[in-house]
Scaffold this motif. Sequence first.
Motif, PDB file in Angstrom:
ATOM      1  N   GLU A   1       3.597  -0.552 -12.608  1.00 37.56           N
ATOM      2  CA  GLU A   1       4.706   0.365 -13.088  1.00 37.56           C
ATOM      3  C   GLU A   1       4.172   1.728 -12.716  1.00 37.56           C
ATOM      4  OE1 GLU A   1       5.919   0.789 -17.537  1.00 37.56           O
ATOM      5  OE2 GLU A   1       4.507   2.226 -16.882  1.00 37.56           O
ATOM      6  N   PHE A   2       5.321   2.233 -11.720  1.00 36.80           N
ATOM      7  CA  PHE A   2       4.902   3.669 -11.432  1.00 36.80           C
ATOM      8  C   PHE A   2       5.557   4.653 -12.285  1.00 36.80           C
ATOM      9  CE2 PHE A   2       2.716   2.747  -7.160  1.00 36.80           C
ATOM     10  CZ  PHE A   2       2.948   1.522  -7.363  1.00 36.80           C
ATOM     11  N   ASN A   3       4.948   5.657 -12.738  1.00 38.40           N
ATOM     12  CA  ASN A   3       5.734   6.698 -13.525  1.00 38.40           C
ATOM     13  C   ASN A   3       5.857   8.172 -13.056  1.00 38.40           C
ATOM     14  OD1 ASN A   3       5.909   5.275 -16.410  1.00 38.40           O
ATOM     15  ND2 ASN A   3       4.020   4.839 -15.407  1.00 38.40           N
TER      16      ASN A   3
ATOM     17  N   LEU B   1       4.813  12.215  -9.505  1.00 38.86           N
ATOM     18  CA  LEU B   1       4.109  11.004  -9.831  1.00 38.86           C
ATOM     19  C   LEU B   1       2.637  11.107 -10.570  1.00 38.86           C
ATOM     20  CD1 LEU B   1       4.342   9.038  -6.108  1.00 38.86           C
ATOM     21  CD2 LEU B   1       5.187   8.218  -8.553  1.00 38.86           C
ATOM     22  N   ASN B   2       2.749  10.516 -11.617  1.00 35.93           N
ATOM     23  CA  ASN B   2       1.726  10.582 -12.586  1.00 35.93           C
ATOM     24  C   ASN B   2       0.784   9.652 -13.094  1.00 35.93           C
ATOM     25  OD1 ASN B   2       0.816  11.029 -15.834  1.00 35.93           O
ATOM     26  ND2 ASN B   2       0.905  13.157 -15.029  1.00 35.93           N
ATOM     27  N   LEU B   3       1.352   8.489 -13.146  1.00 29.95           N
ATOM     28  CA  LEU B   3       0.624   7.187 -13.799  1.00 29.95           C
ATOM     29  C   LEU B   3       1.149   5.861 -12.930  1.00 29.95           C
ATOM     30  CD1 LEU B   3      -1.064   5.895 -15.958  1.00 29.95           C
ATOM     31  CD2 LEU B   3       1.042   6.026 -17.371  1.00 29.95           C
ATOM     32  N   LEU B   4       0.005   5.192 -12.972  1.00 28.43           N
ATOM     33  CA  LEU B   4       0.436   3.792 -12.125  1.00 28.43           C
ATOM     34  C   LEU B   4      -0.426   2.859 -12.987  1.00 28.43           C
ATOM     35  CD1 LEU B   4       0.962   1.486 -10.181  1.00 28.43           C
ATOM     36  CD2 LEU B   4      -0.707   2.372  -8.727  1.00 28.43           C
TER      37      LEU B   4
END
Lengths: 459, 428
Positions: free
Chosen positions: B31-33, B39-42
Amino acid sequence: MKVLELKQSLPAGLDYWEIKQQENREQMVFFLDGNMTSNNRSSSLGIMCRAYKDGVWGLASSALGDSATLSRICGKAASNAALLAKHRAGKQFLLPSNPAQGEYLFYTRKEPWSFAQRRDFLLELDNYLKTKYPGLSSRQVGIRQDETEKHIITSDGGDMHVMIPRSFLYLLMVDSGPDGPVQSYRALGGFGQFEDIYSDPKEVYEEIEKIYRETQDMKEAVYARAGSFDCVLDARLAGILAHEAIGHTTEADFVLGGSIAGDYLNQPVASDLVSLIDIANTYDNTLCPVPVFIDDEGTLAEDCVIIDKGILKSYMHNKESAAMLDMQLTGNARGHNFDDEPLIRMRNTMIVPGKDKLAEMIASIEDGYYLVESSNGQADATSEFMFGISLGYEVKNGKLGKAIKSTTMSGVAFDLLKTVTMVSDDMYWTGSGMCGKKQSIQVGMGGPAIKCRVNLGGK
Amino acid sequence: MEHICKQLIDRLLKNGADKAVVSFNQTETSEFNLIYKELNLLRSLESTRLSLFAIKDNKRAIKSINQIDEASLEEAITELMQSVKDGNPDPAFDIADYQEPAAFTDGALEPDNDLIVSRLSEFSSEMKAHFPFVHFDASMSHTHSKTRFMNSNGIDVTMERGYYEFSTMFTAKKDGKMSSMNYTYFQAPNLDKPCMEINQSRELIRQIVEQTHPDTIPQKFVGEVILAPFVLGGLVHTLIQSHFGDGALISKVSLYPDHLNQKLFSEKLTVTSRPRDPKQAMKYFITNDGYLASEQAIIEDGELKVYPISIYAANKTGKPFAHCHSNNLVIEPGEIALAEMIKDTKEGILCMRASYGSPSPQGDMSTVAKNSYYIKDGKIVCPVKETMISFNLIEAMNNIVDFSSETHNAGEMIMPYMRFSGAIVSGA
């Protein structure tokens, strides 16, 4: 939960990391018309590592709890951060720190009840309902207990082991009215294991009678009129007002995402009768429904005064939002499952009680409504909110009238709070709520009765 | 998976169960956020879910765990059988009869992480370039899931699927004014198209900017409401659950407990559950009981055709159980374009998002019209604020004017716009 040694797998070269081991446990037993419809237990255990490097986060999780898996997911979290950093162009922040250490395990100190004892407790209640109110077309009684156990360590020195239980008794009555079925429902209980809250079904009889009376009132319910009215919101509604209408707009991730509250810091947003606090764990020397001592980023959890006598004073934070807005940490970072990243979540959001009496508040309404029970609620970045109203009454010339059919109440919170003219001196906590913001999580909410002006749906 | 499921069925029977069901699921998600536009969190998640179900002497219990080591399995079996023993008997408890084993595979089983990053970056770039006043978060994920479902009557179903999921939430802030937030999402078998081009994403984001200047409706009125596809889908699901589902029938809150093949709604209304619709990314292959799911009209030309209920509810109420859920609902498109619908509306609301509580058992409900528009004499007048729509859900489904030719496919339902009459619209 068998607590693992997390320190053995510390990743190197990161700006910050946390490792979490968590187990969520739940038991549900429900009877519908004397038949056991739910006899369920579940548990979910796993480990998670979240790594921060060069302004981005990597996270990895697994249900497996062996040391090889722990090493693997720590490495994966770090590599995820490295992968994302290649595509990131934004500003980087140094994450603030206010670490705490502690163990908070709230297992009951009483003799734990067996499943059969819980079953018999429910059967006695069911039999009481069946015997006392034979005219009901349907009845439901149930118990749900959830427990969240977490062990977290962070690179800045946070270290906690916590087990927070909640237990609820659910009661539903369905009767036949002239327009078809009517129903009334209540979730009782809150913080603690079942044995901490209940010992004898007879303790619930008084509440059962209230629910039955409400069901009978609903048989004669009339439509609310659509429009704007002076209303008294019962203390049972104050919590959802605090949580949905105000609380969400002041979560710092909402503020960074454009919430209207971002424009109002240190400005009047409510009547000076209104103070609103997100309590970390203890209010009036009593543990709140969802006590948080250390958050999931290892930060000391402290009360966050959001509105003080009508002035918006602060927001709720995790490390990243506190860094971005250059504000103090509050300890609001929480994740629900073992594999969830900590988000900014309310803990126990409450409106501070005032000095008025509920009866006087109702008596002061010339033509309006007394709204008692909410079914659900939703918030908006503008502070416009909606609550489903499942129980309410007409008020005319200061006297309670007929019950109203289910309706919806709405308003713009920062406008509505300016119309508050009376705040009662009582306090009611609701602990059964689950807040859905990407992840569903336990929250407490509470407050006194409030007199204000709201919009109602209806005829 | 096969070995664990077979072994657990055997062990449950050996431990005294008369009937047993085991469902074993393993899932991997990437899940890429995008958070605060960047872009902040994978997240990389590995999860397991093992559900055990046993019946003995007409008593039933369910135990769900996510650990599959021998000690955890033994503990789960022991606890489950003790719960069964302490349960209360009900002859309505049962499991699905034998059917031929089946296996299903669907979607892209392997994630294309480069493409996910590319699609998210493309979305972010376009948002920043064309909608600079819009604050947004977004996420895109790929899920690969394997499930084995077995019961002691010989049911054995293997399901493996992969799908992508996109969601975004956004609000606009301009010149000191701000809009309500809105969101959109979809599940898709692939990422062939840019996110902005799927369903109404671009239009919703365009609308959010003009919604920074909403107005109140001039007066309370009774008029027509055009429900956006996501709103219609939610209300239809609520209607089915409130009157035709397990809980409604067993607890006797349904207004229609014995109404199969009766006309309850406008003949314009047909709602079909399409579990294996190739157009939908999130298929379901079996019912909760384990029967192979099949396409079924729940409401056809306004008539109730099936109660979408489980074996337990069927046994409790004496009705036939269904081979479908109230999921993957489809309403066929109509012949009129949304623009024509609006032109044909004298006074009403185009309801793009609805914020509502549960309807009463009689169907009465009120909803706040979010991200919505006031229509007068066939034209959109303004975005609205603090506007409430009150109506009866059952009456609304009897007062259908038309369905739009446009539909939206969220990957779990396909819905058009629907116009109905007789709603009370009030402002602050």
